[in-house]
Design a protein around this motif. Sequence first.
Motif, short mmCIF file in Angstrom:
data_model
loop_
_atom_site.label_atom_id
_atom_site.label_comp_id
_atom_site.label_asym_id
_atom_site.label_seq_id
_atom_site.Cartn_x
_atom_site.Cartn_y
_atom_site.Cartn_z
N GLU A 129 0.87 -1.18 0.00
CA GLU A 129 0.00 0.00 0.00
C GLU A 129 0.90 1.23 0.00
OE1 GLU A 129 -3.74 1.75 -0.07
OE2 GLU A 129 -3.43 -0.41 0.21
N GLN B 111 -6.67 8.44 -9.88
CA GLN B 111 -7.54 7.62 -9.02
C GLN B 111 -6.69 6.88 -7.99
OE1 GLN B 111 -9.51 4.25 -10.88
NE2 GLN B 111 -11.34 4.55 -9.63
N TYR B 112 -7.20 6.85 -6.78
CA TYR B 112 -6.60 6.02 -5.73
C TYR B 112 -7.72 5.36 -4.96
CZ TYR B 112 -4.50 4.80 -1.22
OH TYR B 112 -4.10 4.14 -0.08
N ILE B 113 -7.73 4.04 -5.00
CA ILE B 113 -8.68 3.25 -4.22
C ILE B 113 -7.86 2.47 -3.21
CG2 ILE B 113 -10.48 1.50 -4.25
CD1 ILE B 113 -10.98 2.18 -7.19
N GLY C 293 -6.15 -0.05 -0.92
CA GLY C 293 -6.21 -1.50 -0.95
C GLY C 293 -6.47 -2.09 -2.31
N SER C 294 -6.67 -1.24 -3.32
CA SER C 294 -7.03 -1.74 -4.65
C SER C 294 -6.03 -1.30 -5.73
CB SER C 294 -8.43 -1.29 -5.03
OG SER C 294 -8.77 -1.72 -6.34
N LYS C 295 -5.93 0.02 -5.98
CA LYS C 295 -5.06 0.46 -7.07
C LYS C 295 -4.82 1.95 -7.03
CE LYS C 295 -8.87 0.91 -10.42
NZ LYS C 295 -9.38 0.46 -11.74
N GLU D 268 -1.37 1.86 -14.68
CA GLU D 268 -2.25 1.32 -13.65
C GLU D 268 -1.43 0.49 -12.68
OE1 GLU D 268 -5.93 -1.78 -13.57
OE2 GLU D 268 -6.18 0.01 -14.84
N PRO E 101 -2.16 -1.79 -9.69
CA PRO E 101 -2.94 -2.53 -8.70
C PRO E 101 -2.08 -2.82 -7.47
CG PRO E 101 -2.34 -3.93 -10.56
CD PRO E 101 -1.95 -2.54 -10.93
N VAL F 212 -1.01 -5.21 -4.88
CA VAL F 212 -1.02 -6.66 -4.71
C VAL F 212 0.15 -7.04 -3.83
CG1 VAL F 212 -1.14 -8.89 -5.86
CG2 VAL F 212 -1.95 -6.84 -7.06
N ASP G 137 -3.03 -9.97 -16.84
CA ASP G 137 -3.54 -8.81 -16.11
C ASP G 137 -2.45 -7.83 -15.73
OD1 ASP G 137 -6.08 -9.90 -16.24
OD2 ASP G 137 -5.88 -10.96 -14.33
#
Length: 538
Positions: free
Chosen positions: A41, A219-221, A223-225, A245, A247, A249, A263
């Motif tokens: 993160e 964009q920032y989500i 825990g996601s990307k 992008e 992600p 992980v 992916d």
Amino acid sequence: MGRYAILFVVTLLILFATGCGKKQVSAPPAQNVLRYALTTEPTTFDPALVRDGPTIDMLFHVFEGLVQWDENNRLRPNLAERWSISNGGRTYTFTLKKGVKFHNGREVTAEDFKYSIERACDPELASPVSATYLNDIVGALDKLNRKAKEVKGVEVVDRYTLRITIDHPKAYFLAKLTYPTAYVVCREAIEQNGDEVNGRRLRINERCAIGTGPFRISQYIPGSKVVLTANKEYHAGAPKLDGIERPIVLDASTRHAMYERGDLDIVDVQKGDLLRDRQDPVLSKELHTFDRAAVFYLGLNQNVFPPFKDRRVRLALAYATDKDAIVKVALMGVPQKANGIIPPGVLGHDPDFKGIPYDPEKARQLLAEAGYPGGKGFPTLTLTFREKTPDLRRTAEMIKEQYRKQLGINVELREMEWGAFLDALDRKELPFIHLRWAADYLDAQNFLSVMLHTGAPENVVGYSNPRFDALCDQADKEQDEQKRVQLYREAERIAVTEDVPWITLYFQRDVELIKPYVKGIRDSLMGHLPHVTTTIER
């Protein structure tokens, strides 16, 4: 066709359609977007606060400084188009590139650099890195320590001219300006949308991460990307990609599976996957290796673990560490064994330095002399390292077994979430750590003075030796390169063979899978450079 024959064909069709769960895809993505994972993160969106490699790799696409690295590991102009050095090597006068704009469209001026450096030195911001990377600038430490309201050594000469004065001539100073603490940031964006610190909007978040770089955060989500969009008005020419992008992980096996499914376009390869990848007819053609100016080591904290105060104990562990076995077995023979601290490619590296050899008999003798014959009475030692990193786990397991077998010492292993690990390091509370230090700039000062000098912020193991400090102090100010190198090498020998605050293990060599349609990646010893020339070929 019989019932069993039909069932067999159906089964084959299902397996073909699913690819047995790991379909290898090498076709380019539909969009002109590069996809590669963040392995943690993001720890921050603020260049004055960042201190970890994965987050820096994201942020240096968004923010920039006066100078930058090129593919030949040399400094070159970035937001400064030129500079001059005067006052006996103490004063740097930068002429800024005209027409450079923040992502919000406003032109960058010398005032922005003064604001950015002074914000990084604002004690309210509590930067964990400014005292390391900006400390040479006259007045920086005074502001950090609340003794001054401005950084005296940063002067605005005119709209496009910035003058920086440092305390002593230092050959490495210009290179330090590549670290994010010296990146230019957008004042009005911070004052409008920044996080508050004691009633002032001061800390940068993803909403006000407005830089001058080739990409902007769109964009920032959590825990996601994190999604970056190309800055089409970039001062050095628009990137060839439309975006990047990232992600988030954390698990290495999941990242690898995502790459195989198509992916991800780039993925790090942990050594446990390497043999299979080498044998795979598709993946074997997509493997790439990159040497890095970085060293992995064990840190022995003398202030937290009392036995480490005895030099004989630290030496015993060093002599009991079989680095050759670790490199061969845990790491598949990929990296180079580290006999010293300074990596290849860094000014001061000594290829002839042999360090401490593997000698378990001597290790047992030293441990017995320290009062722990056969490990009797030695308290359990906890080795902490970053979670979800198989290479670190494999290495730690071998360390645990080597010390049990050769010394009779019990080592417990503790994986720790990355952000929590960094916080614990700041508090200097971990007794025994397995960690990496990667070059911020290619100078021995970045490894010796920064990491092991008495009182240095990055010295998290409590090491202190006046002889070592004096050699580093002299080398830091020495202008003759050959003399500097000799001084640093002498200091390195003291740390490695006499005092052992660290046990160096290996120099980093990255292994990555890169899809064949990804072209134009620029690389340096510090890592991949911003993806301004990277393309997705169709």
